[in-house]
Design an enzyme around this catalytic site. Sequence first.
Site, mmCIF file in Angstrom:
data_model
loop_
_atom_site.group_PDB
_atom_site.id
_atom_site.type_symbol
_atom_site.label_atom_id
_atom_site.label_comp_id
_atom_site.label_asym_id
_atom_site.label_seq_id
_atom_site.Cartn_x
_atom_site.Cartn_y
_atom_site.Cartn_z
ATOM 1 N N ARG A 212 0.857 -1.180 0.000
ATOM 2 C CA ARG A 212 0.000 0.000 0.000
ATOM 3 C C ARG A 212 0.895 1.232 0.000
ATOM 4 N NH1 ARG A 212 -3.492 -2.699 -1.713
ATOM 5 N NH2 ARG A 212 -5.549 -3.125 -0.846
ATOM 6 N N GLU A 241 -2.940 7.737 -3.727
ATOM 7 C CA GLU A 241 -3.422 7.169 -4.971
ATOM 8 C C GLU A 241 -4.762 7.806 -5.382
ATOM 9 O OE1 GLU A 241 -2.230 3.052 -4.815
ATOM 10 O OE2 GLU A 241 -3.800 2.583 -6.272
ATOM 11 N N HIS A 259 -1.046 0.267 -9.919
ATOM 12 C CA HIS A 259 -1.684 -0.704 -9.008
ATOM 13 C C HIS A 259 -2.174 -1.941 -9.788
ATOM 14 C CE1 HIS A 259 -3.856 -0.893 -4.839
ATOM 15 N NE2 HIS A 259 -3.514 -2.110 -5.252
HETATM 16 O O1 LIG Z 1 -5.616 -5.533 -1.990
HETATM 17 C C1 LIG Z 1 -5.621 -6.009 -3.117
HETATM 18 O O2 LIG Z 1 -6.341 -6.967 -3.422
HETATM 19 C C2 LIG Z 1 -4.722 -5.480 -4.156
HETATM 20 O O3 LIG Z 1 -4.150 -4.287 -3.794
HETATM 21 C C3 LIG Z 1 -5.420 -5.375 -5.501
HETATM 22 O O4 LIG Z 1 -4.412 -5.350 -6.458
#
Ligand SMILES: O=C(O)[C@H](O)CO
Length: 325
Positions: A212, A241, A259
Amino acid sequence: MAKPLQVEVYNPNGKYRVISTKSMPGTRWINLLIEQDCRLEICTEKKTILSVEDIISLIGDRCDGVIGQLTEDWGETLFSALSRAGGKAFSNMAVGYNNVDVNAANKYGVAVGNTPGVLTETTAELAASLSLAAARRIVEADEFMRAGLYDGWLPHLFVGNLLKGQTVGVIGAGRIGSAYARMMPVTWKRASSMDEVLREADVEAILINCSRGPVIDEVALVEHLKANPMFRVGLDVFEDEPYMKPGLSEMKNAIVVPHIASASKWTREGMATLAALNVLGKIKGYPIWGDPNRVEPFLDENSPPPAACPSIVNSKALGLPVSKL
Ligand SMILES: O=C(O)[C@H](O)CO
């Protein structure tokens, strides 16, 4: 009054009303819902990120469950709206759920699903790809070629780092981190602390983030990239983001992708199926699957999925029963 959002409706006479805030890959998840008497409404509005108000209007007066996305703000306002509409089920189409206020969901008795188990290898492969691309300066070299600048081999042209035999430091070596370490052409061992990881790792000159965005101070990172041209970074996620902090996009020693760590067809279709089955399972009163990472039985297209919710993160708080299957 605001114009209603555009939706595509499947099985209009279905008994249970399920909303998906986005179209999702594959069709199995749609079929599984309609076969089980759900009226499915998929929001087809063009805007990428739906606001809380948008989602409230989708929920309307009666809604049994919602499949949502990690870009949406699932807090008190949405859970209270869902609860007022009679809904008791929500699932993120994601393993991460930092966009969800689980305490608010608990307050309204709404089950919160997520989709672990199906992203591990896909995410690790993207992290490995970013590491190799950063080490060997592939994006810079590609841009150079496309700009017509290549006029012959040179001893110094795009010299990067050799990874073979180096030690990679993985901060957070859970399922994805461990799969990544196994894929890399490097030696690895478990460390007992973050300090030990940073002391031992050779691949410190390359920083990869597929978790993240906020785990990295992006302003400080831009300064570090400017001051250390040999330091390289591969980022799949961003602190704020979908935006990048000023200066990041100009840095030649940064590779940035939007992402996409989980973006393989198999994984994204699997995530859609698991999210739909979380919502369906809760609507049907099914128990919770014992091991949320053992998802193969839910993904086998040749047999019906188990009568269970694959992964509900607040199952204990809500006192939901565990499946004996
Ligand atoms: O948390 C998630 O599933 C991912 O970040 C998606 O790519």
